[in-house]
Design a protein around this motif. Structure first.
Motif, mmCIF file in Angstrom:
data_model
loop_
_atom_site.group_PDB
_atom_site.id
_atom_site.type_symbol
_atom_site.label_atom_id
_atom_site.label_comp_id
_atom_site.label_asym_id
_atom_site.label_seq_id
_atom_site.Cartn_x
_atom_site.Cartn_y
_atom_site.Cartn_z
ATOM 1 N N TRP A 59 5.026 -0.845 -5.902
ATOM 2 C CA TRP A 59 6.170 -0.740 -4.992
ATOM 3 C C TRP A 59 5.853 0.101 -3.770
ATOM 4 O O TRP A 59 6.375 -0.154 -2.679
ATOM 5 N N LYS A 60 4.968 1.071 -3.939
ATOM 6 C CA LYS A 60 4.543 1.869 -2.776
ATOM 7 C C LYS A 60 3.758 1.011 -1.791
ATOM 8 O O LYS A 60 3.982 1.078 -0.573
ATOM 9 N N ASP A 61 2.839 0.187 -2.327
ATOM 10 C CA ASP A 61 2.059 -0.696 -1.452
ATOM 11 C C ASP A 61 2.955 -1.746 -0.803
ATOM 12 O O ASP A 61 2.804 -2.065 0.382
ATOM 13 N N LEU A 62 3.891 -2.287 -1.574
ATOM 14 C CA LEU A 62 4.796 -3.300 -1.041
ATOM 15 C C LEU A 62 5.643 -2.734 0.100
ATOM 16 O O LEU A 62 5.851 -3.385 1.123
ATOM 17 N N HIS A 63 6.089 -1.514 -0.083
ATOM 18 C CA HIS A 63 6.883 -0.872 0.972
ATOM 19 C C HIS A 63 6.024 -0.590 2.196
ATOM 20 O O HIS A 63 6.460 -0.778 3.341
ATOM 21 N N TYR A 64 4.778 -0.185 1.971
ATOM 22 C CA TYR A 64 3.872 0.159 3.074
ATOM 23 C C TYR A 64 3.543 -1.084 3.908
ATOM 24 O O TYR A 64 3.574 -1.047 5.138
ATOM 25 N N LYS A 101 -10.657 4.730 6.204
ATOM 26 C CA LYS A 101 -9.424 4.798 6.996
ATOM 27 C C LYS A 101 -8.358 3.821 6.493
ATOM 28 O O LYS A 101 -7.273 3.758 7.059
ATOM 29 N N THR A 102 -8.680 3.037 5.465
ATOM 30 C CA THR A 102 -7.717 2.072 4.941
ATOM 31 C C THR A 102 -6.914 2.684 3.802
ATOM 32 O O THR A 102 -7.247 3.739 3.273
ATOM 33 N N ARG A 103 -5.876 1.991 3.383
ATOM 34 C CA ARG A 103 -5.003 2.491 2.313
ATOM 35 C C ARG A 103 -5.702 2.450 0.961
ATOM 36 O O ARG A 103 -5.448 3.290 0.095
ATOM 37 N N SER A 140 -2.480 -9.836 -2.291
ATOM 38 C CA SER A 140 -3.097 -8.565 -2.698
ATOM 39 C C SER A 140 -3.897 -8.691 -3.986
ATOM 40 O O SER A 140 -4.913 -8.012 -4.163
ATOM 41 N N SER A 141 -3.472 -9.580 -4.902
ATOM 42 C CA SER A 141 -4.113 -9.653 -6.220
ATOM 43 C C SER A 141 -4.896 -10.936 -6.461
ATOM 44 O O SER A 141 -5.743 -10.978 -7.346
#
Length: 839
Positions: free
Chosen positions: A810-815, A422-424, A791-792
Motif C-alpha cells: 500500500w505504501k508503494d501503491l500510494h507512492y 536514487k530509486t525507491r 510491479s510484480s
C-alpha cells in the motif's frame, strides 16, 4: 533526371540537360562550363532556389557521367555516387565521390584497366578547365581495393567487413550512371548494414568524436569563420541529419531520404524538442549559399573573409550588420541542435573497481541506502566481470582517421550503482540491471549508449525499480532499449494495416511473423513507458492494448490467407467467409499488460467445414508461435461454444444453434463482451447482435439474475481470500465489491435494458452519467490491477492485495499511483452496494 520542383525554369533546365549530346571529354568540359555559368546566373538572380541550384548541378554531373560511360566504358558497369552527388546537393566546387561497380563474370582485368584510364583522363585539366574532381576513396576497402569492384565483392565486403565510416557514406549512396539496375541491386542488398533495425549508439558517438577532432584542428589554424567545419557550420548540421538517419532509418523509410534538406525538414517538424528561431533546413541552405559564393571565387576555400562580403551582401540584398546578425543566429541554432542531438550528462559518483576493498564498497552502498550491501557488492562484482571485455581497445575508422576507443566498465557499473540508489527499490533495481547486463552480453553499442547518455540510464533504472513486467520484458529483449530512448518520437499505435502489409507481403513467413511481433513488442513497450510516466488513463492503456492485439490478429489472418488461400492483400481487403470474435477482457477492450486473447473462430454457412478448421489451426499456430522477436499472443479458446470439447471453428448456423438452444445460462454470458475483430464478408456484427437478443430472450430475467448470484457466491467462497503465512490477502477480482462484481453490474444493466448493440465501455458510460462515483470506483480497481501486473509481473488471475494497510504494497501503491487502502475500501464498498441494490 526528373524535375522535382514543379518550377518551369527547373523543368526547362532539366530538359536541356537531358537532351545534351556528350560524346567526348571536350564535349563534357564545354557542357559543364556552359551549364554551370547558366545555373549560377539564374541562382544569383534568384530565379532558382538554392535547393534547385544544387539539384541541377547534380543533374549536370549525372548526365556527363552517364554519357561518357556509354562511349568509354562499354561494359555492364554502374557508378554509385556518395556524399554531395548522392544527396543531389552538389555546389559550385564539390568533389564527386563515386564507386565503379561491374557485374561479375566479365573480364575484370580489362575493366579495371579501362576504368583507371577513364578516371585519370576525366580528372585531367585542359587549358585550366576540367570536367570534375572524381574521388574514389569511398569504394569498399578504400585505397587498398581495385579502382573498380565487382557487384559480388561490393555486397560481400559491406555485409562482412563493413566499418563505421562506411555506413555514413552509404546513407547518401545512389546510382548516378551506367547500368543503374546493378547499383540499385547491390545497394538494396546492403541496406540492413546501413540502416539497422536497432540502434548502434557507438556509431553515433563516433560522429561526435570526429567533430571534436575537426574542431581541435581548426582551433590551431582557424582564420575567421570556416563555413564547413567551425562550430555552427555545415558539418555540425550534417551530423545532426546523419545521426537521426542512423537512429530512425531502420524503422522509418522517410529517413532513407538522400537529401539533407529534406531530412532536416522532418527533424524540424517532428523531432526537435524545442522549436528554434530558425528552422534547421533554412540554416543548412543559408550555410550552403555562403559556401557556394565563397567557392565561386576560390574553389577550395571554406573560410569567410572580408573580400567575400560584398558579393554576399549583394546576393541577400542586406547590410553588413544584418547579415552577420543572421549568420550568428544560424550558427547558434546549429550548435544548439548539435548539442541536443549528442547531449551527455555525467553525475558525480564513486568509482568502484575490481580492486576496491570489500568493506569500503559495503560502507559506500550502506551510505547510498541499499538494504543488503553484501548482496549488492556481489552483484557489482558479477557485472564488472561480465563487461570487463570493454577495456579492450576497439578500433574504429572514420573519414580516413583511425580512432581507438574503449568504454570504461568501472564507470558504467558505478553509474548504475549510483542511479539505482536514487530509486525507491534500489536493491530490486540493481538486481534487474544485473540480469539486463547478462542479457546484453557483448553488444558494445548498448554499453556505449548507457555510458554516454546518463539521462537514459537514469530512466532505465527507475523503470527497473518500479516494474518487474518492464524489467523482465527488457531482459528478454535487450535490443528494445532503443524504444526507451526514442519513445517520445515514435507512433503510439501500430502501423497502418495497408502500409504494413505492403512492406512485408513479399517476405518469408518467419520474417513476417518477426515484423508483427516487433511491432507488438515496440507498441506495448511505448504504452508501458507512457503509463509509468503518468501520462495515461487506465482506459487509454486498455484501448491501446486492444488495438495492438487487433493489429496482431488481423495481420496474422492476412499471413494465413497468403499461405492457405494464395491471397496477397492487407486484412481490410480480404474477402473470405471467415470471422474472428474476441470475448472476455479483450472483447470488452479491458485488456492490460499480459492479458490473454479469448477468441472464437467462425465461418459463414455453406462453406467447407474441414477447410476452415485447417485454416483456424494454421492461424492459431502462427498467432501463438514464438520467434526471435518474441512471443505472439497468449490465446484462450475455453470461452468458445462447448469449451475445450467443441470444434476449433464453428459455422454461423452452429454458433446460432448453440447460443439459442443451450439450457445453461452461464454459457451465454460471454456474448455480452463479444466483439468482431475480423469479418471477411462484413455481415457478422449484425448477426452477433441478433444472437445476443435471441439467446437472452429465452430465459426469464429472474433466472439470469439467479445464475449471476450463484456464480458470484461460488467464486467468493473459493477464490476471494487466502492466507499467506500470517498475511490475509484479498483477490481484487473476486472479493466483495471486486472487479467481478462490477462486471455483474454492467451485465445486469445490459440484459435488463436490452442494450445488446452497446459495448461494455458504452454501457459503463451510460451508467456513469447518473453515478460518476461508480465509474471512479471501477477505475480505482483497474488501476490497482494494472499496478500489480506492472510491479510484480504475475498472472492476471492471481491478483491479490494485502489487507494490512501498513504493508509495503500500500505504501508503494500510494507512492506511484496515489491510491490508498481507504480508496480501495471506498471503491469496493461502492461497487458492492450498487450490486446489492440491483440484485
Amino acid at each position: 533526371m526528373k524535375d522535382v520542383s514543379g518550377n518551369d525554369i527547373v523543368s526547362d533546365s532539366i530538359s536541356q540537360i537531358n537532351s545534351a549530346q556528350i560524346k567526348t571529354f571536350q564535349d563534357a568540359i564545354d557542357f559543364k562550363y556552359d551549364t554551370q555559368k547558366k545555373m549560377v546566373s539564374l541562382w544569383f538572380s534568384h530565379s532558382l532556389k538554392t535547393e534547385d541550384f544544387m539539384y541541377l548541378l547534380s543533374a549536370m554531373y549525372e548526365k556527363i557521367m552517364d554519357s561518357l560511360l556509354s562511349y568509354y566504358l562499354p561494359f555492364e558497369i554502374a557508378v554509385i555516387g556518395f556524399g554531395k552527388i548522392g544527396a543531389y546537393e552538389i555546389n559550385f566546387s564539390s568533389d564527386i565521390d563515386v564507386c565503379f561497380v561491374f557485374r561479375s563474370g566479365q573480364d575484370e582485368e580489362k575493366i579495371i584497366k579501362e576504368v583507371r584510364n577513364f578516371f585519370l583522363e576525366t580528372n585531367n585539366q585542359k587549358d585550366g578547365r576540367f570536367i570534375w574532381r572524381l574521388d574514389i576513396d569511398l569504394r569498399p576497402g578504400g585505397k587498398s581495393s581495385p579502382i573498380a569492384v565487382s557487384d559480388n565483392f561490393f555486397s560481400w565486403y559491406y555485409l562482412n567487413l563493413g566499418k563505421v565510416d562506411d555506413r555514413y557514406a552509404l546513407i547518401r549512396a545512389r546510382p548516378i550512371g551506367g547500368r543503374k539496375d546493378i547499383a540499385q541491386r547491390v545497394l538494396q542488398e546492403i541496406e540492413p548494414f546501413v540502416f539497422r533495425r536497432y540502434l548502434d549508439f557507438s556509431v553515433i558517438e563516433r560522429l561526435k568524436e570526429i567533430k571534436i577532432l575537426i574542431s581541435r584542428h581548426l582551433r590551431s589554424v582557424e582564420n575567421g569563420f570556416d563555413v564547413k567545419y567551425s562550430s555552427g557550420g555545415i558539418r555540425e548540421i550534417e551530423f545532426v541529419a546523419l545521426a537521426n538517419q542512423l537512429i530512425f532509418g531502420g524503422k522509418d523509410p522517410r529517413f532513407k531520404e538522400k537529401r539533407t534538406a529534406k531530412i532536416l525538414d522532418i527533424i524540424d517538424k517532428e523531432l526537435i524538442k524545442k522549436k528554434f528561431e530558425i528552422p534547421l533546413k533554412e540554416c543548412y541552405l543559408f550555410l550552403r549559399e555562403i559556401e557556394s559564393i565563397i567557392q565561386i571565387e576560390e574553389e577550395y576555400r571554406y573560410n569567410l573573409t572580408e573580400k567575400d562580403i560584398p558579393k554576399i551582401l549583394d546576393f541577400y540584398g542586406v547590410g553588413y550588420k544584418e547579415f552577420f546578425e543572421r549568420l550568428e543566429a544560424v550558427r547558434k541554432v546549429v550548435s544548439e541542435a548539435f548539442r541536443e542531438t549528442f547531449e551527455v550528462e555525467e553525475p558525480e559518483y564513486k568509482i568502484i573497481t575490481g580492486d576496491s576493498n570489500d568493506k569500503d564498497v559495503e560502507n559506500y552502498l550502506s551510505d547510498l541506502n541499499y538494504r543488503d550491501p553484501k548482496s549488492v557488492r556481489e552483484i557489482i562484482k558479477g557485472m564488472l566481470g561480465r563487461i570487463s571485455f570493454l577495456k579492450e581497445r576497439h578500433r574504429v575508422f572514420m573519414y580516413d582517421q583511425d580512432i581507438s576507443e574503449s568504454v570504461n566498465p568501472e564507470r558504467i557499473v558505478s553509474s548504475i550503482v549510483w542511479h539505482c540508489s536514487k530509486t525507491r527499490n534500489a536493491d530490486s533495481a540493481i538486481s534487474y540491471m544485473s540480469s539486463f547486463i547478462s542479457a546484453v552480453g557483448r553488444r558494445r553499442g548498448i554499453y556505449t549508449m548507457l555510458f554516454k547518455n546518463q539521462k537514459l540510464l537514469k530512466n532505465l533504472v527507475e523503470l527497473m525499480s518500479r516494474s518487474a513486467f518492464f524489467s523482465n520484458f527488457l531482459i528478454k529483449h535487450p535490443e528494445s532499449i532503443d524504444t526507451i530512448f526514442l519513445s517520445g518520437k515514435r507512433e503510439i499505435l501500430p502501423e497502418n494495416e495497408e502500409s504494413f502489409w505492403k512492406r512485408v507481403k513479399d517476405l518469408p513467413t518467419d520474417d513476417v511473423l518477426d515484423e508483427i511481433r516487433r511491432e507488438k513488442k515496440e507498441k506495448i513497450l511505448i504504452t508501458v513507458l507512457d503509463d509509468i510516466s503518468a501520462k495515461l488513463d487506465i482506459f487509454d492503456v486498455s484501448a491501446r492494448i486492444s488495438k495492438i492485439y487487433d493489429f496482431v490478429v488481423r495481420q496474422t489472418v492476412a499471413l494465413t490467407s497468403r499461405e492457405k488461400l494464395n491471397t496477397d492483400i492487407p486484412p481490410s481487403q480480404i474477402n473470405i467467409p471467415y470471422v474472428i470474435i474476441a470475448v472476455g477482457k479483450y472483447g470488452s477492450e479491458e485488456a492490460i499488460y499480459g492479458s490473454d486473447a479469448d477468441l472464437i473462430f467462425s465461418f459463414y454457412d455453406g462453406e467447407d467445414f474441414e477447410q476452415w478448421i485447417k485454416f483456424s489451426q494454421r492461424f492459431l499456430n502462427l498467432l501463438t508461435s514464438k520467434t526471435k522477436e518474441g512471443e505472439g499472443l497468449q490465446v484462450d479458446m475455453r470461452l468458445r461454444p462447448s469449451g475445450r470439447a467443441g470444434p476449433l471453428a464453428l459455422s454461423q448456423g452452429a454458433i446460432f444453434s448453440f447460443y439459442t438452444q443451450t439450457e445453461n445460462v452461464w454459457e451465454i454470458f460471454p456474448l455480452l463482451k463479444a466483439r468482431v475483430i475480423f469479418d471477411g464478408y462484413g455481415k457478422y456484427s449484425d448477426f452477433l447482435r441478433e444472437i445476443k437478443q435471441k439467446a437472452f430472450d429465452r430465459f426469464p430475467f429472474e433466472k439470469v439474475k439467479t445464475e449471476m448470484l450463484r456464480i458470484r457466491e461460488k467464486s467468493q467462497t473459493h477464490l476471494s481470500a487466502k492466507m499467506e503465512g500470517s498475511r490475509k490477502l484479498l483477490n481484487i477480482k473476486y472479493c466483495e465489491g471486486g472487479l467481478y462484481d462490477f462486471e455483474l453490474i454492467i451485465h445486469f444493466y445490459q440484459i435488463k435494458e436490452r442494450l445488446f448493440d452497446l459495448t461494455f465501455k458504452q454501457v459503463l458510460e451510460k451508467i456513469s452519467s447518473s453515478d460518476k462515483e461508480i465509474r471512479e470506483s471501477y477505475k480505482t480497481l483497474r488501476r490497482i490491477e494494472k499496478f500489480i501486473k506492472l510491479s510484480s509481473d504475475i498472472p492476471l488471475e492471481d491478483i491479490w492485495v494485502d489487507q494490512n494497510p501498513e504493508s509495503d504494497f500500500w505504501k508503494d501503491l500510494h507512492y506511484y499511483e496515489n491510491i490508498t487502502y481507504e480508496d480501495f475500501q471506498r471503491a469496493t464498498s461502492k461497487i458492492s452496494s450498487v450490486l446489492k441494490s440491483l440484485i
